[in-house]
Design a protein around this motif. Structure first.
Motif, PDB file in Angstrom:
ATOM      1  N   ASN A   1       0.818  -1.218   0.000  1.00 27.01           N
ATOM      2  CA  ASN A   1       0.000   0.000   0.000  1.00 27.01           C
ATOM      3  C   ASN A   1       0.846   1.260   0.000  1.00 27.01           C
ATOM      4  O   ASN A   1       0.452   2.280  -0.559  1.00 27.01           O
ATOM      5  N   ARG A   2       1.987   1.203   0.617  1.00 25.80           N
ATOM      6  CA  ARG A   2       2.878   2.369   0.661  1.00 25.80           C
ATOM      7  C   ARG A   2       3.786   2.459  -0.562  1.00 25.80           C
ATOM      8  O   ARG A   2       4.585   3.384  -0.680  1.00 25.80           O
ATOM      9  N   GLY A   3       3.685   1.488  -1.450  1.00 28.15           N
ATOM     10  CA  GLY A   3       4.460   1.521  -2.676  1.00 28.15           C
ATOM     11  C   GLY A   3       5.929   1.205  -2.493  1.00 28.15           C
ATOM     12  O   GLY A   3       6.758   1.556  -3.334  1.00 28.15           O
ATOM     13  N   LEU A   4       6.276   0.520  -1.407  1.00 27.34           N
ATOM     14  CA  LEU A   4       7.675   0.195  -1.137  1.00 27.34           C
ATOM     15  C   LEU A   4       8.076  -1.160  -1.702  1.00 27.34           C
ATOM     16  O   LEU A   4       9.252  -1.407  -1.958  1.00 27.34           O
ATOM     17  N   VAL A   5       7.094  -2.055  -1.854  1.00 29.33           N
ATOM     18  CA  VAL A   5       7.318  -3.337  -2.519  1.00 29.33           C
ATOM     19  C   VAL A   5       6.247  -3.512  -3.579  1.00 29.33           C
ATOM     20  O   VAL A   5       5.197  -2.872  -3.542  1.00 29.33           O
ATOM     21  N   THR A   6       6.526  -4.412  -4.517  1.00 33.82           N
ATOM     22  CA  THR A   6       5.586  -4.698  -5.594  1.00 33.82           C
ATOM     23  C   THR A   6       5.722  -6.157  -5.983  1.00 33.82           C
ATOM     24  O   THR A   6       6.745  -6.798  -5.700  1.00 33.82           O
ATOM     25  N   GLU A   7       4.685  -6.675  -6.624  1.00 31.46           N
ATOM     26  CA  GLU A   7       4.741  -8.035  -7.144  1.00 31.46           C
ATOM     27  C   GLU A   7       5.655  -8.034  -8.371  1.00 31.46           C
ATOM     28  O   GLU A   7       5.485  -7.211  -9.256  1.00 31.46           O
ATOM     29  N   VAL A   8       6.601  -8.977  -8.386  1.00 35.26           N
ATOM     30  CA  VAL A   8       7.564  -9.009  -9.496  1.00 35.26           C
ATOM     31  C   VAL A   8       7.538 -10.324 -10.254  1.00 35.26           C
ATOM     32  O   VAL A   8       8.275 -10.472 -11.231  1.00 35.26           O
ATOM     33  N   GLY A   9       6.723 -11.248  -9.816  1.00 33.93           N
ATOM     34  CA  GLY A   9       6.665 -12.525 -10.508  1.00 33.93           C
ATOM     35  C   GLY A   9       5.924 -13.549  -9.680  1.00 33.93           C
ATOM     36  O   GLY A   9       5.251 -13.226  -8.693  1.00 33.93           O
ATOM     37  N   GLU A  10       6.095 -14.794 -10.091  1.00 30.56           N
ATOM     38  CA  GLU A  10       5.434 -15.891  -9.406  1.00 30.56           C
ATOM     39  C   GLU A  10       6.306 -17.130  -9.541  1.00 30.56           C
ATOM     40  O   GLU A  10       6.924 -17.354 -10.581  1.00 30.56           O
TER      41      GLU A  10
END
Length: 179
Positions: free
Chosen positions: A128-137
């Motif tokens: 929510n704070r934009g510090l991490v993101t989904e990068v794959g699976e």
């Protein structure tokens, strides 16, 4: 093209985070240093006008010039900063963020195992704070990595600039997803 020195100086002074020398400012604007000094003094005096108080002032510090908040409004700035303390990350969020930063891409399960606690809600906060993101699976599990926002907030140009801490964390290959 003739540069408008005063507004150009104001624009530069608004974006710097360390005092800039008159020589550096003159070079950036391609104008003589005395012209920059005259403009800096005029701006300083204009901002210090007691009949038109400003929330900021221009100061010469350590041979350079920079905009600072006015002491007249220290209480307001202090209240704002203290109020902003609630927006800081918890210790759990900082630890989780560190694991992701050093071992990315990492799944929630891997981060949970390294930390020894469930990190689901902490990961939601970081997302929510934009510090991490989904990068794959991998194997049906979402992998996470840090964002540009993360790098900007901690003042790094890239992940290569992280301090050497990774040797103290286990390799993700050694972390069992089942736990």
């Amino acid at each position: 093209m003739t540069v408008q020195v005063r507004p150009a100086l104001e624009a530069i002074l608004m974006v710097i985070d360390e005092p800039a020398t008159p020589v550096d400012l003159a070079t950036a604007l391609d104008v003589p240093e005395p012209q920059v000094l005259d403009a800096l003094h005029a701006l300083r005096d204009e901002y210090a006008n007691p009949d038109n108080p400003r929330g900021f002032e221009l100061r010469e510090v350590g041979g350079g010039w920079r905009v600072y908040s006015s002491p007249l409004f220290a209480d307001a700035v202090g209240a704002f900063v203290v109020e902003g303390q609630s927006a800081r990350l918890s210790q759990a969020a900082l630890e989780t963020l560190a694991v992701v930063a050093y071992r990315q891409p990492a799944t929630r399960g891997q981060v949970s195992q390294i930390r020894g606690v469930n990190v689901d809600s902490v990961m939601k906060t970081l997302l929510n704070r934009g510090l991490v993101t989904e990068v794959g699976e991998v194997g049906g599990a979402v992998q996470y990595g840090t964002t540009t926002e993360f790098l900007e907030r901690i003042g790094l140009g890239s992940l290569d600039d992280l301090p050497a801490l990774a040797p103290y964390l286990p390799d993700l290959d050694d972390v069992d997803e089942a736990n």
